[in-house]
Design an enzyme around this catalytic site. Structure first.
Site, PDB file in Angstrom:
ATOM      1  N   THR A 181      -2.708  17.356   3.249  1.00 27.62           N
ATOM      2  CA  THR A 181      -3.928  17.557   2.464  1.00 27.62           C
ATOM      3  C   THR A 181      -5.139  17.429   3.383  1.00 27.62           C
ATOM      4  O   THR A 181      -5.156  16.583   4.283  1.00 27.62           O
ATOM      5  CB  THR A 181      -4.018  16.543   1.303  1.00 27.62           C
ATOM      6  N   HIS A 199       7.204   2.698   1.891  1.00 30.22           N
ATOM      7  CA  HIS A 199       7.789   1.696   2.783  1.00 30.22           C
ATOM      8  C   HIS A 199       9.254   1.408   2.452  1.00 30.22           C
ATOM      9  O   HIS A 199       9.978   0.805   3.266  1.00 30.22           O
ATOM     10  CB  HIS A 199       6.971   0.397   2.692  1.00 30.22           C
TER      11      HIS A 199
END
Length: 411
Positions: A330, A382
């Site tokens: 993006t 994560h």
């Protein structure tokens, strides 16, 4: 005979949509193949077309939600419509002429007003203004009481006339000083889906963002020296995105965990690098997918991104164009963003945010120089990607962008 126009099926996972806009109006004659309305779903916006000629009769208003297969309009055959008009025209004219001869003018005044006028007419005809035909033995007090009653009735009629003459004034309610003023507009299905997915991404992933900065001097110099020749040969401009896409592809090859995703209790590693490219449209942010980016040349990358962006902004994007991406890029820099933390596009595990290129003082070889710098932000899940892998991934992209010759030479 009327033909039903139904809410079409635009994908297996889509069960409903909202009637966004009627392109054709009620009672309008339409031809086969003409677009009747827009249907907005949680993923794309599509148009409904007429299958044959007819007169449109709208059954569902704009902004209403409809299920797949639900009838939203009907097309009345033109031949039937003309025949019905011919059959009903002459009887209607005779009835109108007959009505003109025997009917009286219709009063449009409210019923309450007519009753008050009749009551007033009765009072005016009563012998209040003429010598009262009083009983021979009516006392003075009775005569005064009779006159007072007349005045009360006239005052009552006057007050009711004023109320009837100004009905709107009685219904007006002044807004409170604390009242929130504004225009309410329902959220589109796409905006609702974006809100839902962003919330799911924020709550459902162990997201973390790491940052780095890139010296864009080399790429800017390449575009300056070869941009014109590139456009003349390939018919498309040489932008920054093709360099970033190639850098992401090379980084994903070396650290494939960034392109993996969780499915149940397994990690799924992609066989092809289909990259999502975020595109801002009037309806919201859409992420079409650039297929097989690892096999594309610079001109194919630029042309592919341009085609996807045009389809997205023109509302022509399809489900196949937005499904199956493994990683997203993006670019908030086109709007002037200097630094931000992008949100993961589930079920992907990572997203790269580009930002505005700004000249800043940096240390180069022990000296302070002004260089065109750009911040990069990598947000990752994560649960899938460890910090070491995420940081290494971002450092690889930085190296590829600062030394693009290493990509071209396969180093």
């Amino acid at each position: 005979m009327a033909i039903d126009i139904k809410m079409p099926s635009v994908g297996e996972s889509i069960e409903s949509g909202i009637v966004g806009k009627w392109i054709k109006k009620e009672g309008q004659k339409v031809q086969p193949g003409e677009a009747l309305c827009e249907i907005e779903t949680e993923k794309i916006t599509t148009e409904v077309y007429a299958e044959q000629e007819g007169i449109l009769h709208i059954l569902v208003e704009e902004g209403k939600e409809v299920k797949v297969g639900q009838v939203i309009a009907q097309l009345e055959e033109v031949v039937q419509k003309v025949a019905e008009e011919i059959q009903t025209q002459l009887p209607t004219e005779r009835e109108e002429k007959k009505a003109d001869l025997i009917s009286e003018p219709t009063l449009e005044e409210p019923k309450e007003t007519l009753e008050l006028e009749r009551k007033e007419e009765v009072i005016e005809k009563t012998p209040f203004k003429e010598p009262l035909k009083q009983p021979a033995r009516m006392t003075r007090e009775e005569s005064l009481r009779h006159l007072t009653l007349e005045e009360e009735i006239k005052e009552e009629i006057k007050e009711k006339k004023e109320i009837t003459a100004k009905p709107q004034a009685q219904k007006e309610v002044q807004p409170q000083a604390w009242e929130l003023r504004g225009v309410r507009k329902p959220m589109s299905p796409l905006r609702m889906k974006i809100a839902q997915r962003l919330l799911e991404a924020h709550v459902g992933t162990a997201h973390l963002t790491t940052f780095n900065e890139v010296d864009m001097s080399t790429i800017i110099e390449l575009r300056k020296n070869y941009g014109k020749r590139f456009e003349e040969k390939y018919g498309v401009k040489l932008g920054f995105m093709s360099f970033v896409v190639r850098a992401v592809v090379e980084a994903l090859k070396k650290i494939p965990e960034v392109g993996a995703r969780i499915e149940g209790q397994e990690l799924v590693y992609p066989l092809t690098l289909d990259l999502g490219i975020a595109v801002s449209t009037e309806r919201g942010l859409i992420v079409p997918v650039l297929r097989g980016a690892e096999n594309l040349s610079f001109d194919e990358i630029e042309r592919g991104i341009l085609d996807l962006a045009q389809k997205a902004r023109n509302g022509k994007i399809s489900l196949e164009d937005i499904e199956g991406g493994v990683f997203t890029i993006t670019n908030g820099g086109i709007f002037g963003s200097l630094l931000s933390t992008p949100i993961i596009n589930p079920p992907q595990s990572g997203i790269l945010g580009m930002h505005a290129i700004k000249e800043r003082p940096v240390a180069v070889g022990g000296k302070v120089e002004i260089r065109p710098m750009m911040y990069l932000a990598l947000t990752y899940d994560h649960r899938v990607i460890d910090g070491k892998e995420a940081i290494s991934f971002l450092v690889l992209i930085k190296e590829f962008l600062e030394q693009p010759a290493s990509i071209l030479l396969g180093l």
